[in-house]
Design a protein around this motif. Structure first.
Motif, PDB file in Angstrom:
ATOM      1  N   GLU A  22     -45.768  -2.596  -5.980  1.00  0.00           N
ATOM      2  CA  GLU A  22     -44.502  -3.310  -6.110  1.00  0.00           C
ATOM      3  C   GLU A  22     -44.765  -4.816  -6.146  1.00  0.00           C
ATOM      4  O   GLU A  22     -45.523  -5.348  -5.329  1.00  0.00           O
ATOM      5  CB  GLU A  22     -43.576  -3.000  -4.936  1.00  0.00           C
ATOM      6  N   ALA A  23     -44.129  -5.507  -7.072  1.00  0.00           N
ATOM      7  CA  ALA A  23     -44.241  -6.962  -7.101  1.00  0.00           C
ATOM      8  C   ALA A  23     -43.562  -7.546  -5.863  1.00  0.00           C
ATOM      9  O   ALA A  23     -42.499  -7.067  -5.457  1.00  0.00           O
ATOM     10  CB  ALA A  23     -43.600  -7.516  -8.369  1.00  0.00           C
ATOM     11  N   PRO A  24     -44.139  -8.574  -5.245  1.00  0.00           N
ATOM     12  CA  PRO A  24     -43.554  -9.097  -3.999  1.00  0.00           C
ATOM     13  C   PRO A  24     -42.185  -9.742  -4.175  1.00  0.00           C
ATOM     14  O   PRO A  24     -41.369  -9.712  -3.259  1.00  0.00           O
ATOM     15  CB  PRO A  24     -44.597 -10.116  -3.521  1.00  0.00           C
ATOM     16  N   CYS A  25     -41.927 -10.308  -5.347  1.00  0.00           N
ATOM     17  CA  CYS A  25     -40.680 -11.051  -5.546  1.00  0.00           C
ATOM     18  C   CYS A  25     -39.727 -10.363  -6.513  1.00  0.00           C
ATOM     19  O   CYS A  25     -38.719 -10.957  -6.922  1.00  0.00           O
ATOM     20  CB  CYS A  25     -40.981 -12.454  -6.059  1.00  0.00           C
ATOM     21  N   MET A  26     -40.018  -9.122  -6.896  1.00  0.00           N
ATOM     22  CA  MET A  26     -39.187  -8.382  -7.842  1.00  0.00           C
ATOM     23  C   MET A  26     -39.148  -6.916  -7.416  1.00  0.00           C
ATOM     24  O   MET A  26     -40.197  -6.338  -7.133  1.00  0.00           O
ATOM     25  CB  MET A  26     -39.754  -8.488  -9.264  1.00  0.00           C
ATOM     26  N   LYS A  27     -37.973  -6.332  -7.370  1.00  0.00           N
ATOM     27  CA  LYS A  27     -37.839  -4.934  -6.976  1.00  0.00           C
ATOM     28  C   LYS A  27     -36.915  -4.213  -7.947  1.00  0.00           C
ATOM     29  O   LYS A  27     -35.955  -4.787  -8.468  1.00  0.00           O
ATOM     30  CB  LYS A  27     -37.255  -4.806  -5.560  1.00  0.00           C
ATOM     31  N   MET A  28     -37.208  -2.936  -8.167  1.00  0.00           N
ATOM     32  CA  MET A  28     -36.418  -2.084  -9.059  1.00  0.00           C
ATOM     33  C   MET A  28     -35.639  -1.055  -8.242  1.00  0.00           C
ATOM     34  O   MET A  28     -36.245  -0.268  -7.495  1.00  0.00           O
ATOM     35  CB  MET A  28     -37.331  -1.372 -10.040  1.00  0.00           C
ATOM     36  N   ILE A  29     -34.302  -1.066  -8.362  1.00  0.00           N
ATOM     37  CA  ILE A  29     -33.454  -0.138  -7.620  1.00  0.00           C
ATOM     38  C   ILE A  29     -32.560   0.602  -8.613  1.00  0.00           C
ATOM     39  O   ILE A  29     -31.906  -0.019  -9.472  1.00  0.00           O
ATOM     40  CB  ILE A  29     -32.576  -0.866  -6.580  1.00  0.00           C
TER      41      ILE A  29
END
Length: 424
Positions: free
Chosen positions: A326-333
């Protein structure tokens, strides 16, 4: 310029009000697409523009090159590369175009990308194929769920083993549409074992994840600085492994054609290089914030908090990937089902427009794995209160407790719905 000491406010609302320029009342939850320039860096950029306009000949003949090299040297040190192997370009798309359009692909030579590759780069691969008669372009599907990095590496291994004519692989460092941190060191090594050149598209990487190009040792690496490293827009690095210097050419041919490598990229005709010459100042702002540890620590913790709330209140989940990808500053929900919106790219754009025009909320929405996903990007000016309206709004729309807006489903909203692209 850039030598003054900074006294900075705490992260969150106060940081936004004092150090950034977003208009009051807007909920800007999408730093990753275009970034935003800190006031301090913008002020320095303006001073450089004024200096350029005070005496254009003095700037272009005597000052610009030295400042350009200072910026180039600063970003080279930031990614642990030799300055002679790094140049500054407008953006990561420019970097990939530069490499692909420099290669003389022969008959049966193939380019490899993936279904997660940024669409503009997929088009660049298609263009390179069309411009080189007999060459091929392959698009490998990334399979989900991803259990570990080795799942992705094995997909590449199997593909390269069964497609021996691949000459260059375009590999995302962090995918744009899915915010996955790819195991690029392992993939670069695998490519070299198969005699395949590696072109790393790091559009989202500089400032968000550590980059050590001497350790990674790709053939080519490009990455935007105007997203997570706080430069003005139109600023990116392009790294070229020393053995390729002799044949990589900039997109614009000018005075230093076939002369010194970095000078070919500097001398591009009369242009405003002030975004490039502020690199040193932008990186100073980045370090004064506390550097990567402080910035990504805050952003990641904030996103963990709000994504947990989204998953609970919406009854959905995150993209099925391991935590370390997971990218630290971007999340997929994953968004909940909403009767008003179908699961298509066009409907994703329409939902984005409705959120913006009706509620002044800016997020990025993608159609992924037969669902609509929101990609949240956080930076040091974001705070938890901003997300509440968005979370509640999506929940209520999914439960048919309120309409998103007054538009009928068949009507067009006036923004991105007609645009053929989705920004990184």
């Amino acid at each position: 310029m850039g030598s003054e000491e900074m006294t900075l406010p705490p992260f969150g609302q106060e940081m936004r009000e004092k150090e950034f320029c977003m208009r009051k009342g807007s909920m800007f939850l999408n730093h990753g697409s275009f970034g935003t320039v800190p006031k301090r860096v913008k002020d320095i950029q303006k001073r450089y523009i004024d200096k350029m306009d005070d005496h254009p000949d003095d700037w272009f003949r005597r000052n610009n090159l030295g400042k350009w090299k200072e910026g180039r040297d600063a970003i080279a040190a930031f990614v642990n590369a030799d300055s002679e192997d790094v140049v500054l370009v407008q953006n990561a798309t420019t970097g990939v175009n530069t490499v692909l359009k420099s290669i003389n692909f022969k008959e049966n030579d193939a380019i490899l990308a993936t279904d997660n590759t940024y669409p503009a780069i997929q088009f660049t691969c298609e263009h390179a194929k069309a411009a080189n008669s007999g060459s091929q372009y392959y698009k490998m599907d990334i399979n989900y769920p991803i259990i570990s990095e080795d799942d992705v590496v094995e997909q590449y291994r199997q593909f390269l083993s069964s497609h021996p004519h691949v000459r260059l692989a375009v590999i995302d460092h962090i995918t744009s549409s899915t915010a996955v941190v790819m195991p690029i060191k392992k993939i670069i090594k695998l490519c070299r074992e198969h005699d395949v050149m590696s072109m790393i598209d790091g559009a989202h990487a500089p400032g968000q994840v550590p980059i050590d190009l001497k350790d990674l040792d790709p053939d080519f690496y490009t990455g935007n600085l105007h997203k997570w490293a706080y430069t003005p827009r139109g600023c990116a690095l392009l790294y070229v492994r020393r053995e390729h210097h002799a044949w990589i050419r900039p997109l614009v041919t000018s005075w230093y054609y076939l002369k010194e490598f970095t000078m070919e990229f500097f001398m591009q005709g009369t242009r405003d290089d002030c975004a490039y010459v502020t690199v040193t100042d932008a990186l100073k702002f980045y370090e004064d914030l506390g550097g990567m540890t402080a910035i990504t620590g805050y952003n990641s913790s904030l996103l963990d908090l709000v994504t947990d709330r989204m998953v609970t209140e919406w009854g959905t989940g995150k993209l099925p990937i391991p935590r370390d990808m997971e990218a630290p500053c971007m999340k997929m929900i994953r968004l909940p089902h909403m009767d008003l919106y179908d699961v298509t790219t066009a409907e994703a754009y329409r939902l984005m427009d409705d959120l913006f025009y009706e509620h002044d909320i800016q997020v990025q929405i993608f159609c992924v794995l037969d669902n609509l996903y929101v990609r949240l990007s956080a930076n040091v000016y974001n705070h938890t209160e901003e997300y509440s309206l968005f979370i509640n709004l999506i929940r209520d729309v999914s439960l048919n407790k309120r309409p998103m807006c007054l538009k009928r489903k068949s009507e067009k909203s006036p923004g991105n719905s007609d645009m053929p692209f989705s920004e990184k």
